[in-house]
Design a protein around this motif. Sequence first.
Motif, PDB file in Angstrom:
ATOM      1  N   ASN A 171       0.813  -1.226   0.000  1.00 28.88           N
ATOM      2  CA  ASN A 171       0.000   0.000   0.000  1.00 28.88           C
ATOM      3  C   ASN A 171       0.842   1.270   0.000  1.00 28.88           C
ATOM      4  O   ASN A 171       0.300   2.368   0.115  1.00 28.88           O
ATOM      5  N   TRP A 172       2.148   1.147  -0.110  1.00 27.99           N
ATOM      6  CA  TRP A 172       3.006   2.331  -0.096  1.00 27.99           C
ATOM      7  C   TRP A 172       2.658   3.306  -1.221  1.00 27.99           C
ATOM      8  O   TRP A 172       2.688   4.516  -1.029  1.00 27.99           O
ATOM      9  N   GLU A 173       2.318   2.767  -2.382  1.00 31.02           N
ATOM     10  CA  GLU A 173       2.060   3.631  -3.547  1.00 31.02           C
ATOM     11  C   GLU A 173       0.859   4.558  -3.354  1.00 31.02           C
ATOM     12  O   GLU A 173       0.733   5.566  -4.056  1.00 31.02           O
ATOM     13  N   TYR A 174      -0.027   4.221  -2.400  1.00 29.31           N
ATOM     14  CA  TYR A 174      -1.286   4.957  -2.260  1.00 29.31           C
ATOM     15  C   TYR A 174      -1.272   5.939  -1.085  1.00 29.31           C
ATOM     16  O   TYR A 174      -2.304   6.495  -0.729  1.00 29.31           O
ATOM     17  N   GLN A 175      -0.101   6.175  -0.499  1.00 34.35           N
ATOM     18  CA  GLN A 175       0.005   7.076   0.638  1.00 34.35           C
ATOM     19  C   GLN A 175       0.379   8.478   0.156  1.00 34.35           C
ATOM     20  O   GLN A 175       1.357   8.652  -0.562  1.00 34.35           O
ATOM     21  N   SER A 176      -0.405   9.467   0.559  1.00 34.00           N
ATOM     22  CA  SER A 176      -0.113  10.837   0.144  1.00 34.00           C
ATOM     23  C   SER A 176      -0.897  11.819   1.014  1.00 34.00           C
ATOM     24  O   SER A 176      -2.006  11.524   1.456  1.00 34.00           O
ATOM     25  N   THR A 200       5.009   5.402 -10.705  1.00 34.80           N
ATOM     26  CA  THR A 200       5.488   5.863 -12.011  1.00 34.80           C
ATOM     27  C   THR A 200       7.006   5.922 -12.109  1.00 34.80           C
ATOM     28  O   THR A 200       7.593   5.557 -13.134  1.00 34.80           O
ATOM     29  N   LYS A 201       7.655   6.401 -11.047  1.00 36.81           N
ATOM     30  CA  LYS A 201       9.097   6.619 -11.116  1.00 36.81           C
ATOM     31  C   LYS A 201       9.867   5.904 -10.009  1.00 36.81           C
ATOM     32  O   LYS A 201      11.075   6.121  -9.865  1.00 36.81           O
ATOM     33  N   GLN A 202       9.148   5.077  -9.251  1.00 37.33           N
ATOM     34  CA  GLN A 202       9.797   4.292  -8.192  1.00 37.33           C
ATOM     35  C   GLN A 202      10.559   5.169  -7.192  1.00 37.33           C
ATOM     36  O   GLN A 202      11.657   4.845  -6.752  1.00 37.33           O
ATOM     37  N   GLY A 214      13.500  21.516   4.512  1.00 40.58           N
ATOM     38  CA  GLY A 214      13.792  20.970   3.198  1.00 40.58           C
ATOM     39  C   GLY A 214      13.015  19.702   2.877  1.00 40.58           C
ATOM     40  O   GLY A 214      12.048  19.339   3.556  1.00 40.58           O
ATOM     41  N   SER A 215      13.444  19.010   1.837  1.00 32.66           N
ATOM     42  CA  SER A 215      12.793  17.777   1.400  1.00 32.66           C
ATOM     43  C   SER A 215      13.851  16.798   0.912  1.00 32.66           C
ATOM     44  O   SER A 215      15.002  17.176   0.671  1.00 32.66           O
ATOM     45  N   VAL A 216      13.446  15.549   0.771  1.00 30.85           N
ATOM     46  CA  VAL A 216      14.372  14.524   0.285  1.00 30.85           C
ATOM     47  C   VAL A 216      13.604  13.541  -0.584  1.00 30.85           C
ATOM     48  O   VAL A 216      12.460  13.205  -0.305  1.00 30.85           O
ATOM     49  N   THR A 217      14.228  13.124  -1.692  1.00 27.12           N
ATOM     50  CA  THR A 217      13.622  12.141  -2.584  1.00 27.12           C
ATOM     51  C   THR A 217      14.326  10.797  -2.379  1.00 27.12           C
ATOM     52  O   THR A 217      15.557  10.715  -2.427  1.00 27.12           O
ATOM     53  N   VAL A 218      13.516   9.760  -2.142  1.00 28.20           N
ATOM     54  CA  VAL A 218      14.059   8.446  -1.780  1.00 28.20           C
ATOM     55  C   VAL A 218      13.642   7.404  -2.814  1.00 28.20           C
ATOM     56  O   VAL A 218      12.449   7.264  -3.108  1.00 28.20           O
ATOM     57  N   PRO A 219      14.581   6.650  -3.381  1.00 31.06           N
ATOM     58  CA  PRO A 219      14.219   5.557  -4.290  1.00 31.06           C
ATOM     59  C   PRO A 219      13.499   4.451  -3.514  1.00 31.06           C
ATOM     60  O   PRO A 219      13.798   4.199  -2.346  1.00 31.06           O
ATOM     61  N   ARG A 220      12.580   3.785  -4.148  1.00 31.77           N
ATOM     62  CA  ARG A 220      11.824   2.730  -3.490  1.00 31.77           C
ATOM     63  C   ARG A 220      12.739   1.639  -2.916  1.00 31.77           C
ATOM     64  O   ARG A 220      12.487   1.117  -1.837  1.00 31.77           O
ATOM     65  N   LYS A 221      13.804   1.320  -3.636  1.00 29.76           N
ATOM     66  CA  LYS A 221      14.677   0.235  -3.193  1.00 29.76           C
ATOM     67  C   LYS A 221      15.339   0.530  -1.840  1.00 29.76           C
ATOM     68  O   LYS A 221      15.800  -0.390  -1.156  1.00 29.76           O
ATOM     69  N   ASP A 222      15.390   1.819  -1.454  1.00 30.67           N
ATOM     70  CA  ASP A 222      16.024   2.198  -0.191  1.00 30.67           C
ATOM     71  C   ASP A 222      15.039   2.227   0.981  1.00 30.67           C
ATOM     72  O   ASP A 222      15.446   2.349   2.130  1.00 30.67           O
TER      73      ASP A 222
END
Length: 238
Positions: A171-176, A200-202, A214-222
Amino acid sequence: MVGKANDSDKELMVPVQERLRQVIDALGVSVYQVAKDLGENSSKFYNILNGRAKPSYDTILRLLEQYPQVRADYLLRGQLPVLSEEEDNARVIEMPVRYRELPFVPTRFYASFIETYTEGLSLEQLETYRVAEHLVEGHKNAVIIEISGNSMSPQLISGAKVLAVHIDPTNWEYQSGGIYAVIYRDYFVVKRIKDNELLTKQRLTLHSDNPNGGSVTVPRKDILGIWKVVRVIDSPVE
């Protein structure tokens, strides 16, 4: 001929947000304290008092339970007085409060929490934090997390304790839109999810409410784990 409005009619004309404001004034407490006692977000109460929202029935019931001196007839129907008058022959009946011990992740345990989580954490290994049963409201797999730093202020300040519910990876993809505790690599952070691009972009972008955070962008694999923050349990006064 139009009749003159009587006092009872005038009372009924008082909007609910004004009745709530008068209740808070009569109690002699702050809006922040009421929100804290009810386990609510203080901004929700400010929105109600400013006429931008209306209190839910559940909020009204919890307020009446928390402050038994408030008259339901006034809060619901505008019938004075605001508070119950004490009587010589009255007796106080204390309603029993049920508590639950929930797993607790204090600030000092962040590093070891990350390490033990990657090794297959058992919640029984954690400290516990005592919480009133009605604040848990049936949430499963809930933990109490202590907030570190002020990146999420003013809503969450350093030292606040929040109730967070584990999110299944499916359900990670649906959290916002909400605030989440996220473990990625060797970091454990509490941030807001605004841009969820896992489908869309993992990747997931985590934002601070404090402009200096600030903000941070995290790849799904991490990403190792995600919990949704659903309620403030306790918060120090700044």
